[in-house]
Design a protein around this motif. Structure first.
Motif, short mmCIF file in Angstrom:
data_model
loop_
_atom_site.label_atom_id
_atom_site.label_comp_id
_atom_site.label_asym_id
_atom_site.label_seq_id
_atom_site.Cartn_x
_atom_site.Cartn_y
_atom_site.Cartn_z
N ARG A 181 -54.87 -32.76 116.12
CA ARG A 181 -55.06 -33.50 115.05
C ARG A 181 -54.05 -34.76 115.03
NH1 ARG A 181 -59.46 -32.62 111.61
NH2 ARG A 181 -59.91 -30.43 111.77
N ILE A 182 -52.93 -34.57 115.81
CA ILE A 182 -51.98 -35.50 115.79
C ILE A 182 -52.14 -36.57 116.63
CG2 ILE A 182 -49.48 -35.88 116.52
CD1 ILE A 182 -48.85 -33.30 115.32
N LEU A 213 -54.89 -36.68 124.70
CA LEU A 213 -55.99 -35.85 124.21
C LEU A 213 -56.88 -35.13 125.36
CD1 LEU A 213 -57.10 -35.04 121.59
CD2 LEU A 213 -58.44 -37.02 121.59
N GLU A 214 -57.04 -35.75 126.48
CA GLU A 214 -57.72 -35.21 127.55
C GLU A 214 -56.78 -33.97 128.04
OE1 GLU A 214 -58.52 -38.36 130.31
OE2 GLU A 214 -59.78 -39.61 129.07
N LEU A 215 -55.61 -34.23 128.36
CA LEU A 215 -54.76 -33.29 129.07
C LEU A 215 -54.73 -32.02 127.91
CD1 LEU A 215 -52.09 -35.87 130.26
CD2 LEU A 215 -53.81 -34.43 131.60
N LEU A 216 -54.71 -32.27 126.87
CA LEU A 216 -54.47 -31.28 125.76
C LEU A 216 -55.82 -30.62 125.66
CD1 LEU A 216 -52.90 -30.01 123.22
CD2 LEU A 216 -54.14 -31.49 121.77
N ARG A 217 -56.93 -30.83 125.99
CA ARG A 217 -58.01 -30.10 126.31
C ARG A 217 -57.77 -28.98 127.44
NH1 ARG A 217 -60.86 -35.22 125.14
NH2 ARG A 217 -61.73 -35.03 122.96
N ASP A 218 -57.07 -29.31 128.34
CA ASP A 218 -56.70 -28.36 129.31
C ASP A 218 -55.91 -27.51 128.96
OD1 ASP A 218 -58.08 -29.81 131.26
OD2 ASP A 218 -56.46 -31.15 131.76
N PHE A 219 -54.89 -27.65 128.25
CA PHE A 219 -54.11 -26.58 127.57
C PHE A 219 -54.84 -25.68 126.50
CE2 PHE A 219 -51.01 -25.52 123.97
CZ PHE A 219 -50.31 -24.57 124.83
N ASP A 259 -63.61 -25.26 118.59
CA ASP A 259 -62.21 -24.48 118.11
C ASP A 259 -61.42 -25.31 117.55
OD1 ASP A 259 -63.46 -22.01 118.42
OD2 ASP A 259 -62.69 -21.99 120.37
N LEU A 260 -61.00 -26.42 118.44
CA LEU A 260 -59.93 -27.36 118.08
C LEU A 260 -60.22 -28.36 116.77
CD1 LEU A 260 -59.11 -28.81 121.51
CD2 LEU A 260 -57.84 -27.34 119.98
N THR A 261 -61.39 -28.58 116.72
CA THR A 261 -62.07 -29.33 115.61
C THR A 261 -61.87 -28.48 114.42
OG1 THR A 261 -63.45 -30.69 116.92
CG2 THR A 261 -64.16 -30.68 114.46
N ALA A 262 -62.41 -27.07 114.48
CA ALA A 262 -62.30 -26.50 113.22
C ALA A 262 -60.93 -25.99 112.77
CB ALA A 262 -63.24 -25.05 113.73
N TYR A 263 -60.04 -26.20 113.67
CA TYR A 263 -58.61 -25.68 113.39
C TYR A 263 -58.10 -26.38 111.91
CZ TYR A 263 -53.50 -25.14 113.56
OH TYR A 263 -52.29 -24.94 113.08
N GLU A 264 -57.66 -25.39 110.80
CA GLU A 264 -56.97 -26.10 109.68
C GLU A 264 -55.64 -26.38 109.72
OE1 GLU A 264 -57.34 -27.38 106.08
OE2 GLU A 264 -59.04 -26.43 107.15
N PRO A 265 -55.18 -27.55 109.84
CA PRO A 265 -53.75 -27.83 110.28
C PRO A 265 -52.82 -27.46 108.92
CG PRO A 265 -55.03 -29.74 109.56
CD PRO A 265 -56.13 -28.73 109.80
#
Length: 221
Positions: free
Chosen positions: A51-52, A87-93, A103-109
């Motif tokens: 999100r950030i 953001l691309e690198l975060l997807r690897d994590f 899952d990332l999109t559905a995450y509730e911050p």
């Protein structure tokens, strides 16, 4: 910084603000380095950062459109591009945590973890280039050090490979030329008559909101 305190140059202002916002500890990273952060909290780390990054990318693009002339325009465009790469690198994590894009999109911050990008967005819309440049420059070393610690802990304690921690390695080092660009933007703001107290306040608030992010990750552990 009180408005009546003279500021000779940008370097002096940066040094003063860095001293004022010196790191006061990071409980989440302490726990990460001891191996005491559970997997679900790593999922939270990925979700909050997703999100950030999206928010900051848009904020820097807005700043580039508001202040298109160099060095500010070049700096903000570079920062926006950097957020895209991160953001691309975060997807690897996230993949290492078995998280999909869905899952990332559905995450509730968590609201406390999102005060940092909210403030960046506010300054992007209403602040000055010099305010944002000083805030980013003053907090850069601390943020980079935190990311370096996170990468080391994740590989050493949790068995992640270097591809999975590329997001943290990316931020552990400052963007090439950023320091010089940001200092030039701060200097231009001072020369234009901007109040150093307003600039320093932005840096203090950004630092406080970054601390709130890490505190939110450690909450309840």
């Amino acid at each position: 910084m009180p408005t009546h305190v003279p500021t000779r140059d940008a370097a002096e202002l940066v040094q003063a603000v860095r001293k004022e916002t010196a790191a006061s500890g990071n409980r989440f990273l302490d726990l990460l380095e001891s191996g005491d952060v559970p997997r679900e909290r790593l999922v939270r780390l990925a979700g909050e950062q997703y999100r950030i990054l999206g928010s900051d990318r848009r904020s820097f693009a807005l700043l580039a459109s508001r202040y298109p002339e160099p060095p500010a325009g070049d700096m903000f465009l570079s920062l926006a591009q950097g957020e895209g790469r991160a953001l691309e690198l975060l997807r690897d994590f996230a993949a290492a945590l078995e998280l999909s894009e869905t899952d990332l999109t559905a995450y509730e911050p968590r609201p406390p973890a999102q005060t940092y990008p909210a403030y960046v967005a506010q300054r992007a819309a209403f602040g000055t280039a010099a305010e944002v440049a000083l805030a980013m420059l003053a907090n850069l070393e601390e943020w980079g050090a935190y990311c370096g610690r996170a990468a080391d802990a994740l590989t050493r304690r949790y068995g992640f490979d270097e591809d999975a921690v590329g997001f943290f390695r990316f931020f552990a080092e400052p963007p090439p030329g950023f320091g010089e660009q940001a200092a030039a933007v701060v200097a231009a703001g001072l020369e234009a008559g901007e109040d150093p107290a307003d600039m320093a306040r932005a840096a203090r608030l950004l630092h406080a909101y970054e601390k709130a992010f890490w505190d939110a990750l450690a909450d309840g552990l």
